[in-house]
Design an enzyme around this catalytic site. Structure first.
Site, PDB file in Angstrom:
ATOM      1  N   HIS A   1       0.824  -1.234  -0.092  1.00 47.34           N
ATOM      2  CA  HIS A   1      -0.172   0.197  -0.096  1.00 47.34           C
ATOM      3  C   HIS A   1       0.943   1.402   0.064  1.00 47.34           C
ATOM      4  O   HIS A   1       0.275   2.377  -0.207  1.00 47.34           O
ATOM      5  CB  HIS A   1      -1.190   0.053   1.239  1.00 47.34           C
ATOM      6  CG  HIS A   1      -2.023  -1.082   1.210  1.00 47.34           C
ATOM      7  ND1 HIS A   1      -2.790  -1.243   0.396  1.00 47.34           N
ATOM      8  CD2 HIS A   1      -2.120  -1.998   2.067  1.00 47.34           C
ATOM      9  CE1 HIS A   1      -3.780  -2.318   0.305  1.00 47.34           C
ATOM     10  NE2 HIS A   1      -3.531  -2.538   1.641  1.00 47.34           N
TER      11      HIS A   1
ATOM     12  N   ASP B   1      -2.624 -10.591  -2.410  1.00 46.69           N
ATOM     13  CA  ASP B   1      -3.060 -10.180  -1.154  1.00 46.69           C
ATOM     14  C   ASP B   1      -4.687  -9.837  -1.639  1.00 46.69           C
ATOM     15  O   ASP B   1      -5.214  -9.563  -2.657  1.00 46.69           O
ATOM     16  CB  ASP B   1      -2.637  -9.026  -0.595  1.00 46.69           C
ATOM     17  CG  ASP B   1      -2.894  -8.340   0.562  1.00 46.69           C
ATOM     18  OD1 ASP B   1      -1.909  -8.731   1.501  1.00 46.69           O
ATOM     19  OD2 ASP B   1      -3.759  -7.899   0.581  1.00 46.69           O
TER      20      ASP B   1
ATOM     21  N   HIS C   1      -6.278  -7.292  -0.456  1.00 46.24           N
ATOM     22  CA  HIS C   1      -6.539  -5.881  -0.868  1.00 46.24           C
ATOM     23  C   HIS C   1      -5.610  -5.449  -1.962  1.00 46.24           C
ATOM     24  O   HIS C   1      -4.731  -5.880  -2.389  1.00 46.24           O
ATOM     25  CB  HIS C   1      -5.832  -4.985   0.394  1.00 46.24           C
ATOM     26  CG  HIS C   1      -6.677  -5.381   1.658  1.00 46.24           C
ATOM     27  ND1 HIS C   1      -5.854  -6.290   2.676  1.00 46.24           N
ATOM     28  CD2 HIS C   1      -7.645  -5.124   2.336  1.00 46.24           C
ATOM     29  CE1 HIS C   1      -6.821  -6.451   3.586  1.00 46.24           C
ATOM     30  NE2 HIS C   1      -7.811  -5.724   3.473  1.00 46.24           N
TER      31      HIS C   1
HETATM   32 ZN   LIG Z   1      -4.094  -7.251   2.666  1.00 46.31          ZN
END
Ligand SMILES: [Zn+2]
Length: 311
Positions: free
Chosen positions: A130, A167, A169
């Site tokens: 991220h 992942d 996300h």
């Molecule tokens: Zn994640």
């Protein structure tokens, strides 16, 4: 030839407080399970070195790295944690952990490209996918996989590398860094909608973004990946694969609502190993991202490692 396993005790020093899911015990769970199953015997263990700022700045702006270093050193001196956003908290040990996490990815890349290991797994934290060029986000400070991919391209002179992110996300930080860099093909799937609510519209032609509805199970996901990822990877012929290996799409993980199990991580890894065998001299560097159910995380990492190590 073997599978290299990079980690460092300092990766445990980063602590975002009681009850935070991205906790030091994640690494303990992985290490304990590898020893309990005897899988540790199939791996070559390495202590991760610290990344240099020059290595980190291949993926992040100099201004960001400078500012983050100042904040982290201040926090280390004062001993008081500081939240940079609601999810991402700097503690006294964060700077050292973050340097080891990025350093693991770089050293693993060197090891694999030198031919001393066939592939490598980095059991590190903080995670990275991220973290954008100039922002911390979602438990992430330095984008370990992007740093390693750029190291392979800029230092070792590779011309094409793939980044695969499984992942739960969306790897928005990695996309921010690599979108438009045609030397990199990024293939990801992610639950959508889910934090960070991005990814449905890819930011570059080198991005293969696959949004997945909540409650999708492994069988259905495999068909989607076979159709969406594999033709692009075969066409691109990457010389090396980098994996953002998050295990929070597991059905036991509370941070997402997908229904993967260990056998699905085994299948994904097998498909990627096959691509690496055809095009990349088997070279893969995989880095831990998410995965917050300690038991499911440990079992899924083991499933991933068994395929990488061929045992
Ligand atoms: Zn994640």
């Amino acid at each position: 030839m073997s599978t290299a396993f990079y980690t460092h005790a300092e990766c445990r020093l980063h602590d975002m407080g009681a009850g935070h899911p991205e906790c030091p015990q994640r690494l303990d769970a992985i290490g304990d399970h590898l020893r309990a199953t005897g899988l540790d015997m199939a791996l070559a263990f390495h202590d991760a070195p610290q990344a240099t700022l020059e290595q980190i700045e291949r993926a992040h702006t100099v201004g960001y790295v400078t500012q983050l270093r100042e904040v982290m050193e201040q926090v280390a001196a004062e001993g008081q944690p500081r939240a940079l956003d609601p999810d991402t908290i700097v503690g006294p040990g964060t700077w050292r952990a973050a340097l080891r996490a990025a350093g693991a990815a770089v050293a693993a890349t060197d090891e694999v490209l030198a031919g001393r290991a066939e592939n490598a797994f980095c059991a590190v934290r903080p995670p990275g996918h991220h973290a954008t060029r100039d922002e911390t986000m979602g438990f992430c400070f330095f984008n370990n996989v992007a740093v390693a991919a750029r190291h392979a391209l800029d230092v070792h002179g590779l011309q094409r590398v793939a980044v695969i992110d499984f992942d739960v996300h969306h790897g928005n930080g990695t996309e921010d860094i690599v979108a438009g860099d045609e030397r990199i093909l990024m293939c990801s799937f992610f639950q959508h909608p889910l934090y960070p609510y991005s990814g449905a519209v890819p930011k570059g032609t080198n991005m293969v973004n696959v949004p997945i509805p909540p409650y999708t199970r492994g069988g259905e996901l495999r068909e989607i990946l076979e159709a969406m990822w594999m033709p692009r990877l075969e066409e691109f012929k990457p010389q090396m694969l980098f994996i953002s290996a998050g295990f929070d799409a597991h059905r036991e993980d509370d941070l997402g609502q997908l229904g993967l199990v260990e056998a699905d991580y085994e299948w994904i890894t097998q498909r990627l190993v096959a691509v690496a065998a055809r095009h990349a001299q088997r070279r893969i560097v995989s880095c831990l991202e998410g995965g917050y159910s300690l038991s499911a995380l440990a079992r899924s990492v083991a499933a991933h490692l068994r395929v990488l190590a061929g045992v």
